[in-house]
Design an enzyme around this catalytic site. Structure first.
Site, PDB file in Angstrom:
ATOM      1  N   ASN A 291       0.804  -1.222   0.000  1.00  0.00           N
ATOM      2  CA  ASN A 291       0.000   0.000   0.000  1.00  0.00           C
ATOM      3  C   ASN A 291       0.839   1.275   0.000  1.00  0.00           C
ATOM      4  OD1 ASN A 291      -2.507   1.724   0.963  1.00  0.00           O
ATOM      5  ND2 ASN A 291      -0.900   2.057   2.486  1.00  0.00           N
TER       6      ASN A 291
ATOM      7  N   TYR B 137       2.720  10.121 -11.267  1.00  0.00           N
ATOM      8  CA  TYR B 137       1.818   9.297 -10.453  1.00  0.00           C
ATOM      9  C   TYR B 137       1.004   8.348 -11.334  1.00  0.00           C
ATOM     10  CZ  TYR B 137      -1.846   8.131  -7.057  1.00  0.00           C
ATOM     11  OH  TYR B 137      -2.735   7.462  -6.230  1.00  0.00           O
TER      12      TYR B 137
END
Length: 286
Positions: free
Chosen positions: A102, A167
């Site tokens: 994560n 990103y």
């Protein structure tokens, strides 16, 4: 809730936000937890990252649920450090059944203005860090002939996002990593899936640049962030999503309830992915 009693889950980026929520949800389902986080800032993230105090708070909450926990400072860019934590986890708990990769950062920047450092640090943490985390746990899972891996991608794993090329590239890459891991690890009874969150209420998007993005220009406010998030969802009343909403899907994918599911990219986005799109500011003349 799926039953994870007797299982051990390794969660990266567990000190706060989605990572803390995932660790707590897995613990509530019965798993013991190995929780890691960097616990310091990085140069290209424009907001403060989690601290050791945050990680300790996560550990305390896990213990409050009656589960065992190892809480360690570790950088997902450090393969040797990840290997050390895996060895410690196996020594203390005897196994690792679940990985939730994560850990990640988010930042803004137009592609032609990004520095080499901004590009590289984003990919090193969000994509290479996920690969290193998988690489660290897989030998144990292969030996067990059992494992479930859940990677955190994003709705930006499917779609573009203006002003966040690094990103978007990293999160697209996470889905490629997930699909190939599902193919290569399937013969060892190891599954690999990804969750693709929409806009979640965490510190990652709670800073001035995010306010400006949500407001459509400089001078954005926290209220702009909250109000405009409703436009990201197709379901009534959904604006900023709660981390626990993503955690429910993580626990499901990690559990035997999903034993026949692998190679899946699951959007948890309030229906964002099905919204029709248009250009709100077309350039009419060149």
């Amino acid at each position: 809730m799926p039953d994870l009693t007797g299982q051990v889950a390794f969660v990266t980026g567990a000190a706060r936000g989605q990572g803390r929520s995932h660790a707590l949800a897995l613990a509530a389902a019965g798993a013991d937890i190995i929780a890691i986080d960097l616990c310091r800032d990085v140069d290209t993230a424009p907001y403060p990252l989690a601290t050791r105090a945050d990680l300790d708070a996560t550990a305390k909450e896990i213990e409050g649920l009656g589960r065992r926990v190892i809480a360690a400072e570790c950088d997902v860019r450090d393969g040797g450090g990840l290997d050390d934590v895996v060895r410690r986890g196996v020594a203390e708990f005897g196994r690792i059944d679940i990985l939730v990769a994560n850990a990640g950062i988010w930042a803004l920047g137009r592609l032609w203005e990004l520095t080499d450092e901004q590009w590289q640090e984003m990919l090193d943490i969000n994509l290479t860090g996920a690969w290193r985390s998988v690489k660290a746990v897989v030998p144990t899972m292969i030996e067990q002939r059992r494992g479930s891996i859940v990677l955190t991608s994003s709705v930006n794993g499917f779609e573009a996002g203006a002003g966040m090329t690094h990103y978007v590239a990293a999160k697209h890459g996470v889905l490629g990593l997930m699909r190939n891991a599902a193919i290569e690890l399937g013969p060892y009874n190891i599954r690999c899936n990804a969750v693709c969150p929409g806009i979640v209420d965490t510190k990652m998007n709670d800073w001035q640049g995010a306010y400006d993005m949500m407001a459509g220009g400089p001078g954005g406010t926290p209220q702009d962030r909250r109000d405009n998030a409703y436009g990201w969802s197709a379901i009534a009343g959904r604006g900023l999503l709660e981390p626990s909403s993503i955690s429910g899907s993580v626990v499901f994918l990690a559990s035997d309830d999903a034993r026949d599911i692998t190679g899946v990219a699951l959007p948890v986005d309030g229906g964002h992915a099905v919204l029709p799109g248009s250009n709100p500011n077309p350039v009419r003349e060149v």
